[in-house]
Design an enzyme around this catalytic site. Structure first.
Site, mmCIF file in Angstrom:
data_model
loop_
_atom_site.group_PDB
_atom_site.id
_atom_site.type_symbol
_atom_site.label_atom_id
_atom_site.label_comp_id
_atom_site.label_asym_id
_atom_site.label_seq_id
_atom_site.Cartn_x
_atom_site.Cartn_y
_atom_site.Cartn_z
ATOM 1 N N TYR A 106 31.780 71.040 45.167
ATOM 2 C CA TYR A 106 32.371 70.354 46.355
ATOM 3 C C TYR A 106 32.039 69.089 46.528
ATOM 4 O O TYR A 106 30.883 68.715 46.439
ATOM 5 C CB TYR A 106 32.061 71.350 47.523
ATOM 6 C CG TYR A 106 32.707 70.927 48.840
ATOM 7 C CD1 TYR A 106 34.059 71.214 48.969
ATOM 8 C CD2 TYR A 106 32.126 70.060 49.463
ATOM 9 C CE1 TYR A 106 34.489 70.680 50.156
ATOM 10 C CE2 TYR A 106 32.831 69.577 50.705
ATOM 11 C CZ TYR A 106 34.056 69.760 50.909
ATOM 12 O OH TYR A 106 34.893 69.281 52.013
ATOM 13 N N TRP A 108 33.921 65.169 47.951
ATOM 14 C CA TRP A 108 34.911 63.889 47.997
ATOM 15 C C TRP A 108 35.048 63.076 46.933
ATOM 16 O O TRP A 108 36.032 62.617 46.704
ATOM 17 C CB TRP A 108 34.863 63.210 49.386
ATOM 18 C CG TRP A 108 35.627 63.768 50.483
ATOM 19 C CD1 TRP A 108 35.078 65.055 50.955
ATOM 20 C CD2 TRP A 108 36.473 63.186 51.306
ATOM 21 N NE1 TRP A 108 36.104 65.367 52.094
ATOM 22 C CE2 TRP A 108 36.589 64.148 52.366
ATOM 23 C CE3 TRP A 108 37.019 62.131 51.556
ATOM 24 C CZ2 TRP A 108 37.681 64.043 53.395
ATOM 25 C CZ3 TRP A 108 38.015 61.680 52.294
ATOM 26 C CH2 TRP A 108 38.297 62.629 53.438
HETATM 27 N N1 LIG Z 1 25.505 68.442 59.512
HETATM 28 C C1 LIG Z 1 26.778 68.437 59.329
HETATM 29 N N2 LIG Z 1 26.721 68.358 58.131
HETATM 30 C C2 LIG Z 1 27.973 68.155 57.292
HETATM 31 C C3 LIG Z 1 29.136 67.902 58.124
HETATM 32 C C4 LIG Z 1 28.862 67.897 59.662
HETATM 33 O O1 LIG Z 1 29.743 67.540 60.622
HETATM 34 N N3 LIG Z 1 27.807 68.079 60.170
HETATM 35 N N4 LIG Z 1 30.595 67.512 57.675
HETATM 36 C C5 LIG Z 1 30.752 68.160 56.280
HETATM 37 C C6 LIG Z 1 32.117 67.720 55.897
HETATM 38 S S1 LIG Z 1 33.410 67.952 56.885
HETATM 39 C C7 LIG Z 1 31.995 67.179 54.595
HETATM 40 S S2 LIG Z 1 33.757 66.992 53.777
HETATM 41 C C8 LIG Z 1 30.820 67.242 53.776
HETATM 42 C C9 LIG Z 1 31.065 65.818 52.767
HETATM 43 O O2 LIG Z 1 30.167 66.079 51.501
HETATM 44 P P1 LIG Z 1 30.337 65.327 50.242
HETATM 45 O O3 LIG Z 1 31.970 65.306 49.968
HETATM 46 O O4 LIG Z 1 29.529 66.216 49.228
HETATM 47 O O5 LIG Z 1 29.939 63.878 50.642
HETATM 48 P P2 LIG Z 1 29.962 62.316 49.958
HETATM 49 O O6 LIG Z 1 28.910 61.616 50.179
HETATM 50 O O7 LIG Z 1 31.321 62.074 50.028
HETATM 51 O O8 LIG Z 1 29.805 62.985 48.404
HETATM 52 C C10 LIG Z 1 30.319 62.467 47.150
HETATM 53 C C11 LIG Z 1 29.464 62.049 46.227
HETATM 54 O O9 LIG Z 1 30.202 61.864 45.090
HETATM 55 C C12 LIG Z 1 29.663 60.602 44.466
HETATM 56 N N5 LIG Z 1 30.791 59.941 43.565
HETATM 57 C C13 LIG Z 1 31.897 59.103 44.100
HETATM 58 N N6 LIG Z 1 32.646 58.909 43.090
HETATM 59 C C14 LIG Z 1 32.346 59.371 41.982
HETATM 60 C C15 LIG Z 1 33.040 59.701 40.725
HETATM 61 O O10 LIG Z 1 33.977 59.084 40.443
HETATM 62 N N7 LIG Z 1 32.410 60.598 39.868
HETATM 63 C C16 LIG Z 1 31.086 61.285 40.418
HETATM 64 N N8 LIG Z 1 30.528 62.150 39.411
HETATM 65 N N9 LIG Z 1 30.565 61.156 41.421
HETATM 66 C C17 LIG Z 1 31.284 60.331 42.189
HETATM 67 C C18 LIG Z 1 29.475 59.671 45.431
HETATM 68 O O11 LIG Z 1 28.198 58.934 44.889
HETATM 69 C C19 LIG Z 1 28.524 60.705 46.258
HETATM 70 O O12 LIG Z 1 27.270 60.895 46.089
HETATM 71 O O13 LIG Z 1 29.740 67.320 54.391
HETATM 72 C C20 LIG Z 1 29.661 68.148 55.453
HETATM 73 N N10 LIG Z 1 28.488 68.110 55.895
HETATM 74 N N1 LIG Z 2 34.089 57.054 59.282
HETATM 75 C C1 LIG Z 2 34.210 58.436 58.624
HETATM 76 N N2 LIG Z 2 35.464 58.913 58.934
HETATM 77 C C2 LIG Z 2 35.376 60.199 58.502
HETATM 78 C C3 LIG Z 2 34.411 60.894 57.527
HETATM 79 C C4 LIG Z 2 33.149 60.072 57.424
HETATM 80 O O1 LIG Z 2 32.457 60.581 57.032
HETATM 81 N N3 LIG Z 2 33.155 58.956 58.052
HETATM 82 N N4 LIG Z 2 34.538 62.064 57.263
HETATM 83 C C5 LIG Z 2 35.857 62.738 57.153
HETATM 84 C C6 LIG Z 2 35.872 64.031 56.998
HETATM 85 S S1 LIG Z 2 35.549 64.859 55.319
HETATM 86 C C7 LIG Z 2 36.215 65.028 57.950
HETATM 87 S S2 LIG Z 2 36.292 66.682 57.648
HETATM 88 C C8 LIG Z 2 36.713 64.406 59.305
HETATM 89 C C9 LIG Z 2 35.883 65.172 60.227
HETATM 90 O O2 LIG Z 2 36.487 65.209 61.635
HETATM 91 P P1 LIG Z 2 35.704 65.738 62.853
HETATM 92 O O3 LIG Z 2 34.919 67.155 62.493
HETATM 93 O O4 LIG Z 2 36.653 65.984 63.958
HETATM 94 O O5 LIG Z 2 34.598 64.674 63.199
HETATM 95 P P2 LIG Z 2 33.218 64.306 63.706
HETATM 96 O O6 LIG Z 2 32.904 62.971 63.619
HETATM 97 O O7 LIG Z 2 32.285 65.343 62.822
HETATM 98 O O8 LIG Z 2 33.303 65.168 65.202
HETATM 99 C C10 LIG Z 2 34.212 64.479 66.147
HETATM 100 C C11 LIG Z 2 33.751 64.684 67.441
HETATM 101 O O9 LIG Z 2 33.422 65.897 67.843
HETATM 102 C C12 LIG Z 2 32.561 65.765 69.162
HETATM 103 N N5 LIG Z 2 31.763 67.139 69.267
HETATM 104 C C13 LIG Z 2 30.796 67.536 68.693
HETATM 105 N N6 LIG Z 2 30.510 68.722 69.012
HETATM 106 C C14 LIG Z 2 31.482 69.153 70.204
HETATM 107 C C15 LIG Z 2 31.648 70.003 70.812
HETATM 108 O O10 LIG Z 2 30.995 71.164 70.944
HETATM 109 N N7 LIG Z 2 32.487 70.057 71.863
HETATM 110 C C16 LIG Z 2 33.431 69.061 71.996
HETATM 111 N N8 LIG Z 2 34.417 68.961 72.734
HETATM 112 N N9 LIG Z 2 33.325 67.970 71.171
HETATM 113 C C17 LIG Z 2 32.312 68.157 70.225
HETATM 114 C C18 LIG Z 2 31.502 64.734 68.641
HETATM 115 O O11 LIG Z 2 31.333 63.976 69.872
HETATM 116 C C19 LIG Z 2 32.083 63.987 67.386
HETATM 117 O O12 LIG Z 2 32.211 62.517 67.704
HETATM 118 O O13 LIG Z 2 36.248 63.159 59.263
HETATM 119 C C20 LIG Z 2 36.817 62.048 58.210
HETATM 120 N N10 LIG Z 2 36.495 60.987 58.721
HETATM 121 MO MO LIG Z 3 35.227 67.111 55.656
#
Ligand SMILES: Nc1nc2c(c(=O)[nH]1)N[C@H]1C(S)=C(S)[C@@H](COP(=O)(O)OP(=O)(O)OC[C@H]3O[C@@H](n4cnc5c(=O)[nH]c(N)nc54)[C@H](O)[C@@H]3O)O[C@H]1N2
Ligand SMILES: Nc1nc2c(c(=O)[nH]1)N[C@H]1C(S)=C(S)[C@@H](COP(=O)(O)OP(=O)(O)OC[C@H]3O[C@@H](n4cnc5c(=O)[nH]c(N)nc54)[C@H](O)[C@@H]3O)O[C@H]1N2
Ligand SMILES: [Mo]
Length: 768
Positions: A106, A108
């Site tokens: 898993y 991005w």
């Molecule tokens: N506590 C907490 N944890 C969370 C979240 C949260 O809200 N709270 N959010 C979650 C969510 S929504 C998501 S989507 C995940 C994201 O988690 P990930 O998608 O695993 O995070 P990234 O940092 O985007 O990791 C992508 C990795 O791919 C590498 N990469 C980039 N390009 C390439 C390529 O071309 N080839 C290879 N082999 N590698 C490459 C980058 O260097 C990076 O290390 O995290 C989750 N974790």
């Molecule tokens: N710059 C940037 N943009 C991103 C990403 C990133 O890593 N960086 N990740 C991308 C990815 S993979 C995803 S999945 C999306 C994630 O999209 P989301 O999951 O919506 O994003 P978050 O920033 O984790 O959370 C949004 C807001 O929810 C609020 N929140 C947290 N807990 C609660 C709660 O219990 N109640 C309420 N009402 N609000 C709460 C927090 O204040 C937080 O800032 O973002 C995407 N966009």
């Molecule tokens: Mo995500």
């Protein structure tokens, strides 16, 4: 003359050129609002942190797995690395079967249709006989399984009402979790024009109201003049139930819509009015749970009933324990209002979460690398990865099924960073010590690379050619190589081609094509399927960019359903929106009953303000980077203090702890601890601290903290949302924050690991 080449990233289009001082990056001139994240891009070529040659972990060569995560790495030649990895893959598949290979992988990765790491790794593993995969995402873990039962489709991205409709018609945006501009910088696959902020501004200029319901004030842009309500985190369900209660109690609900378009209103109403548990979900009840005045709740309900209201539900709401409930309760609230299918009314899940939510979706497939067929049926819900590795053979529930974890001997990861994204990273380290072998492709020495046995150096987009586009974007772009591969790095495709060659299946994997051959092939195949733009590959590549036509969209799903539910039923068992789901109810899950229910998460069982962990930690997605990507880049590092991730807190919480902005702190939870640096801010609800995800995990001083850099996943709990969806719950945790007065250990996360001497397995021959 310096040649600038067009490139793309998940956070936007740009042009770049190598210059003596580094990489020069210019945002695309057609982008009305380029992302600050672009300033991280030059760090992609940071030679120190790049994996420059294949490496093998010393302990693994010596036959051990115990030191995984704390070991030396030996540089080895390509031919040796390919030989070792191919040998392991073959040993594991012949000894244990292909299901012993976990290839969920898993993450991005990077923008680009051909060099899409997930597609590459899955295609390769399919060619060698398959792998145990993962289903669902960390983004929408609870949402997708729930939405299938409740509204019959699991795609909140393209089924959302289009932004221009909201900008024109919505009178009141009620935003649970906000519409944070920081997140709309990003879209999986790319975004050519950042338009979300502009749509919101247009709605405001027309006079739309905004109510922000969130622990953080900056979850809506200040120019929207939102009214900010900050309930106790994790209590949105209670607030939504009380809003529904008021609407029904005052007769402001849409009886007709509930009768003709929904099932289960009776069960839901009985629950709201206390027939089931003796507790009326009244505003007075909700005030006790969420800390929002009963009178404010009544006023909000009235305003919602008298205006065209869009209930927006962030993805973050469902990334917490019982995360199914706020989404379901939010949909139920929109049903009670009865505006679903009216222009600008109803509900949306994830507006602003990415630039693509509410954008037009292309009506045809994009150029796509075929992944082949996986003969292995085994899978896990993605966020159960540590459970799987720690408990092979153990049973668990998922969406009505009783399943069993497979016994994994080899983990393969390309394009993701589980030591960023997973919860309870110390536990994940234990889990990663279980398999025989871990193979990782990474451009950088991330924590995941440092937990691998064989590390293959991957190129970044800057070092290769690709096609860029996203399902919700309108541009197909040529991503042109800016610079030759760094060190001995190779693309994921080239790495897999070499492994396939060693395993005797090169032709099956490559089909005789190289990068250029594949780009031309994917483009030409797409051109025949899609509305033919008339340009052949060579012409497209020279032009560099195609604007793709947006055709009639599928965002009219709810309009058609509203107009005629018999002719356009939803794909639920009843054809309607299910406020009570007989299927979910039949599973008998106490943690996800048959209708939206207030379930008290463990985080709330500790009284706010008391106990060992009096504060709520919001671990949201970061403003300064995409996840953990380019954490060493300029935008990301400029927010750090003493090199540590900032943790924001309200002045009242800082004062009682004697803290000022810039102070180092130790944040502790029942799971672990991190070092971070305080930023005091009135934009954070009292009792809440915010530490975004993505600081590279640094466990190098375990006596001081689980992570000395500030990765919140050292603090979070590794537990699923419920037995229904088993989604990620990383967003919320309970913590304590204390000043850190000991000697600050130096950060190791942004340095390469210790390189062992060139040893037995090592000869530095040229790349093969
Ligand atoms: N506590 C907490 N944890 C969370 C979240 C949260 O809200 N709270 N959010 C979650 C969510 S929504 C998501 S989507 C995940 C994201 O988690 P990930 O998608 O695993 O995070 P990234 O940092 O985007 O990791 C992508 C990795 O791919 C590498 N990469 C980039 N390009 C390439 C390529 O071309 N080839 C290879 N082999 N590698 C490459 C980058 O260097 C990076 O290390 O995290 C989750 N974790
Ligand atoms: N710059 C940037 N943009 C991103 C990403 C990133 O890593 N960086 N990740 C991308 C990815 S993979 C995803 S999945 C999306 C994630 O999209 P989301 O999951 O919506 O994003 P978050 O920033 O984790 O959370 C949004 C807001 O929810 C609020 N929140 C947290 N807990 C609660 C709660 O219990 N109640 C309420 N009402 N609000 C709460 C927090 O204040 C937080 O800032 O973002 C995407 N966009
Ligand atoms: Mo995500």
């Amino acid at each position: 003359m310096t040649m600038y080449q067009q490139q793309s990233s998940h956070w936007g289009l740009f042009s770049a050129a190598r210059k003596p001082g580094g990489l020069d990056v210019i945002p695309d001139p057609d982008d009305p609002n380029p992302a600050p994240l672009l300033r991280n891009v030059p760090a992609a070529l940071d030679e120190r942190l790049r994996v420059r040659t294949p490496h093998v972990r010393r302990g693994w060569l010596e036959g051990g797995s115990a030191e995984r995560g704390d070991d030396e790495y030996l540089p080895i030649s390509w031919s040796e690395a390919i030989g070792l990895a191919a040998g392991e893959l073959d040993r594991v598949r012949t000894t244990y079967g292909n299901e012993a290979i976990y290839g969920g992988s898993y993450g991005w990765g990077s923008a680009g249709r051909f060099h899409h790491a997930q597609s590459q790794v899955h295609r390769f593993l399919n060619v060698i006989g398959g792998y145990t995969r993962s289903v669902q995402t960390y983004s929408l873990g609870a949402a997708r399984p729930l939405l299938r039962h409740v509204v019959g489709n699991d795609d909140p991205i393209s089924k959302a009402t289009a932004w221009p409709v909201l900008a024109e018609h919505t009178e009141h945006f009620v935003c649970f979790g906000g519409i944070p501009e920081k997140n709309s910088q990003v879209n999986s696959g790319g975004v050519s024009r950042h338009e979300v902020a502009g749509h919101l501004r247009r709605a405001r200029a027309r006079g739309a109201w905004f109510t922000l319901i969130s622990p953080l004030r900056d979850d809506l842009a200040p120019e929207l003049d939102a009214r900010w309500l900050a309930p106790v985190p994790g209590t949105d369900t209670a607030l939504m139930l009380a809003l529904s209660y008021v609407l029904i109690d005052r007769g402001w609900h849409d009886e007709e819509f509930l009768r003709t378009h929904c099932v289960g209103f009776d069960q839901f109403r009985r629950y709201l009015f206390g027939a089931a548990d003796g507790i009326a979900k009244s505003p007075q009840w909700a005030e006790q749970v969420c800390g929002i005045d009963a009178a404010v709740i009544v006023g909000l309900a009235e305003s919602m009933a008298t205006r065209r209201t869009m209930v927006t539900l962030s993805w973050s709401l469902q990334r917490a324990r019982y995360g199914e409930q706020p989404l379901w309760a939010g949909i139920a609230l929109a049903c009670v209002l009865g505006q679903i299918g009216l222009p600008g009314g109803g509900f949306g899940h994830g507006y602003g979460a990415t630039a693509g939510v509410g954008a037009r979706r292309l009506p045809y497939r994009l150029p796509t690398l075929p992944q082949g067929v996986n003969p292995v049926r085994e899978f896990i819900p993605v966020a159960r990865v540590a459970d799987m590795l720690l408990h092979p053979g153990e049973e668990y529930d998922y969406d009505g099924e009783r399943r069993r974890y497979p016994d994994i001997r080899l983990v393969y990861w390309a394009g993701g960073n589980p030591f960023h994204h997973h919860q309870d990273l110390a536990r994940l380290t234990e889990a990663f010590r279980r398999p025989d072998t871990v193979i990782v492709h990474e451009p950088f020495w991330t924590a995941t690379a440092r937990h691998a046995d064989i590390v293959f150096p991957a190129t970044t987009t800057l070092e290769r050619n690709d096609l860029g586009c996203a399902k919700e974007d309108r541009a197909l772009v040529a991503m042109r190589q800016v610079t030759p591969p760094l060190g001995q790095a190779r693309s994921d495709f080239e790495i897999f081609a070499a492994l396939a060659g060693k395993l005797g299946v090169e032709q099956e994997f490559t089909e005789g094509r190289d990068e250029w051959g594949w780009l031309a092939h994917l483009y030409e195949q797409w051109r025949r399927e899609a509305s033919d733009p008339g340009l052949d590959f060579q012409q497209f590549w020279e032009l560099g960019r195609l604007e793709l036509p947006a055709e009639p969209d599928d965002q009219v799903l709810y309009e058609q359903f509203r107009a005629d539910p018999a002719a356009h039923p939803l794909a639920t068992p009843s054809g309607r929106i299910e406020l009570f789901s007989e299927r979910i109810d039949s599973f008998g899950y106490a943690d996800c009953p048959g209708h939206p229910t207030w379930l008290v998460p463990e985080e709330l069982q500790i009284q706010p303000g008391s106990g060992d962990f009096p504060l709520f930690l919001v671990a949201n997605n970061p403003a300064t980077r995409l996840h953990s990507q380019l954490d060493h880049g300029a935008t990301s590092t400029s927010a750090k203090i003493h090199g540590r991730e900032p943790v924001r807190m309200h002045p009242t919480d800082a004062v009682v702890r004697g803290l000022s902005t810039g102070d180092l702190v130790r944040v502790t939870s029942a799971t672990g601890s991190v070092l971070a640096a305080v930023v005091i801010s009135c934009s954070v609800r009292p009792g809440v601290v915010q530490l975004s995800t993505g600081a590279w995990y640094d466990p190098s001083a375990p006596g001081v903290a689980t992570c000395i850099h500030g990765n919140p996943n050292a603090l979070t709990r590794d537990v699923g949302t419920s037995r229904l969806a088993q989604g990620c719950t990383g967003q919320l945790t309970r913590v304590q924050v204390r000043r850190f007065i000991e000697t600050l250990p130096p950060l190791k996360a942004h340095e390469p690991p210790t390189e062992g001497p060139t040893g037995t397995a090592v000869s530095t021959d040229s790349p093969t």
